[in-house]
Write a protein that holds these residues in place. Structure first.
Motif, PDB file in Angstrom:
ATOM      1  N   UNK A  54      -9.247  -8.110  -6.276  1.00  0.00           N
ATOM      2  CA  UNK A  54      -8.783  -8.517  -4.959  1.00  0.00           C
ATOM      3  C   UNK A  54      -8.444  -7.293  -4.110  1.00  0.00           C
ATOM      4  N   UNK A  55      -8.716  -7.416  -2.824  1.00  0.00           N
ATOM      5  CA  UNK A  55      -8.314  -6.397  -1.852  1.00  0.00           C
ATOM      6  C   UNK A  55      -7.951  -7.103  -0.554  1.00  0.00           C
ATOM      7  N   UNK A  56      -6.734  -6.879  -0.094  1.00  0.00           N
ATOM      8  CA  UNK A  56      -6.242  -7.527   1.126  1.00  0.00           C
ATOM      9  C   UNK A  56      -6.416  -9.048   1.073  1.00  0.00           C
ATOM     10  N   UNK A  57      -6.190  -9.617  -0.099  1.00  0.00           N
ATOM     11  CA  UNK A  57      -6.226 -11.060  -0.236  1.00  0.00           C
ATOM     12  C   UNK A  57      -7.607 -11.655  -0.423  1.00  0.00           C
ATOM     13  N   UNK A  58      -8.635 -10.831  -0.531  1.00  0.00           N
ATOM     14  CA  UNK A  58      -9.995 -11.334  -0.692  1.00  0.00           C
ATOM     15  C   UNK A  58     -10.630 -10.767  -1.959  1.00  0.00           C
ATOM     16  N   UNK A  95      -2.947  16.740   1.110  1.00  0.00           N
ATOM     17  CA  UNK A  95      -3.041  15.788   2.212  1.00  0.00           C
ATOM     18  C   UNK A  95      -2.653  14.390   1.732  1.00  0.00           C
ATOM     19  N   UNK A  96      -2.217  13.552   2.672  1.00  0.00           N
ATOM     20  CA  UNK A  96      -1.772  12.198   2.350  1.00  0.00           C
ATOM     21  C   UNK A  96      -2.921  11.210   2.510  1.00  0.00           C
ATOM     22  N   UNK A  97      -3.088  10.343   1.499  1.00  0.00           N
ATOM     23  CA  UNK A  97      -4.157   9.348   1.505  1.00  0.00           C
ATOM     24  C   UNK A  97      -3.544   8.003   1.173  1.00  0.00           C
ATOM     25  N   UNK A  98      -4.067   6.936   1.753  1.00  0.00           N
ATOM     26  CA  UNK A  98      -3.569   5.598   1.447  1.00  0.00           C
ATOM     27  C   UNK A  98      -4.196   5.078   0.159  1.00  0.00           C
ATOM     28  N   UNK A  99      -3.358   4.520  -0.695  1.00  0.00           N
ATOM     29  CA  UNK A  99      -3.856   3.867  -1.907  1.00  0.00           C
ATOM     30  C   UNK A  99      -4.276   2.451  -1.553  1.00  0.00           C
ATOM     31  N   UNK A 100      -5.478   2.056  -1.916  1.00  0.00           N
ATOM     32  CA  UNK A 100      -5.961   0.706  -1.627  1.00  0.00           C
ATOM     33  C   UNK A 100      -5.277  -0.296  -2.553  1.00  0.00           C
ATOM     34  N   UNK A 101      -4.878  -1.437  -1.998  1.00  0.00           N
ATOM     35  CA  UNK A 101      -4.206  -2.458  -2.812  1.00  0.00           C
ATOM     36  C   UNK A 101      -5.222  -3.310  -3.558  1.00  0.00           C
ATOM     37  N   UNK A 141       0.856  -1.173   0.000  1.00  0.00           N
ATOM     38  CA  UNK A 141       0.000   0.000   0.000  1.00  0.00           C
ATOM     39  C   UNK A 141       0.900   1.233   0.000  1.00  0.00           C
ATOM     40  N   UNK A 142       0.635   2.135  -0.901  1.00  0.00           N
ATOM     41  CA  UNK A 142       1.450   3.332  -0.996  1.00  0.00           C
ATOM     42  C   UNK A 142       0.618   4.554  -0.605  1.00  0.00           C
ATOM     43  N   UNK A 143       1.320   5.536  -0.097  1.00  0.00           N
ATOM     44  CA  UNK A 143       0.655   6.778   0.279  1.00  0.00           C
ATOM     45  C   UNK A 143       0.587   7.686  -0.941  1.00  0.00           C
ATOM     46  N   UNK A 144      -0.569   8.256  -1.159  1.00  0.00           N
ATOM     47  CA  UNK A 144      -0.777   9.183  -2.261  1.00  0.00           C
ATOM     48  C   UNK A 144      -1.025  10.575  -1.712  1.00  0.00           C
TER      49      UNK A 144
END
Length: 235
Positions: A164-168, A107-113, A48-51
């Motif tokens: 897929x997201x977080x393995x699901x 602002x910093x936001x997390x990129x969803x995997x 997961x990278x910060x955007x």
């Protein structure tokens, strides 16, 4: 020279004869082989990278409040007074809910995997739909609730895209255009054409009901747009 040690060589005839009598095998000498360790496989799921909010664009996947969202619309706003911000409309991958949310500029936001993998729908096992990775032969199973109304477009052997997201698996996509067979429809009349826009309901081999032109008959192969559920043409 003083202090130097003397080395004596065997001069005995019996010793020399013993050495000459040694027999050497004609078989090749096999030495144990050493294998280098197998390189580590790359992680199945990306990091997961910060955007920055300035990186937001249509299609960007964000993780907000512990859930994955997809950006549908965005607008960078720089008011005359106050801080700039980004106004977005985004859809929850899991629930399908759409909300509007504002992010402060910079602002910093997390990129969803969230990522996609192509799988082939192979068969239905009870209430589960089985998808296979044709490279690894690994199976992924989805329940009827996960498939939803997309089941009416599914045919065995069809390539689909699983998200897929977080393995699901959180969603899957069927092809935009599918070729299906008409299994039940009122017979067309001689001279029927597509002109005039007249249609009739037709049942397809997946159970879907699509309105088709009057000239379409049972056994015809037709193309359907899965986004709208509308007839496109005969195949």
């Amino acid at each position: 020279m003083a202090g130097a040690g003397a080395v004596s060589l065997p001069t005995s005839t019996s010793t020399f004869s013993s050495l000459c009598s040694l027999k050497f095998s004609s078989k090749p000498l096999l030495l144990p082989m050493r294998f280098s360790p197998k390189p580590l496989s790359p992680p199945r799921f990306p990091r997961i990278y910060a955007l920055s909010s300035n990186d937001i664009k249509v299609g960007t996947s964000l993780e907000v409040d512990g859930a994955p969202w997809r950006i549908l619309e965005f607008l960078h706003v720089k008011p005359g007074k106050g801080a700039a911000f980004v106004r977005t409309k985004m859809r929850n991958y899991i629930t399908g809910n759409t909300v509007e949310k504002t992010f402060r500029a910079g602002s910093t936001i997390e990129e969803a995997n969230v990522f996609k993998e192509t799988k082939q729908f192979t068969y239905k096992d009870g209430s589960q739909f089985v998808f296979m990775d044709l490279n690894t032969f690994e199976e992924t199973r989805l329940d009827e609730a996960d498939v939803g109304d997309k089941t009416k477009w599914l045919k065995e052997g069809m390539d689909c895209i699983l998200l897929f997201w977080n393995g699901k698996v959180i969603d899957f996509e069927v092809p935009i255009t599918v070729q299906l067979t008409v299994v039940d429809v009122d017979p067309g009349l001689k001279g029927d054409t597509a002109s005039g826009g007249a249609t009739k309901p037709a049942t397809l081999d997946t159970g879907a009901i699509v309105y088709v032109p009057l000239f379409v008959n049972t056994g015809d192969q037709i193309l359907v747009d899965t986004r709208t559920g509308q007839y496109m043409s005969r195949a």
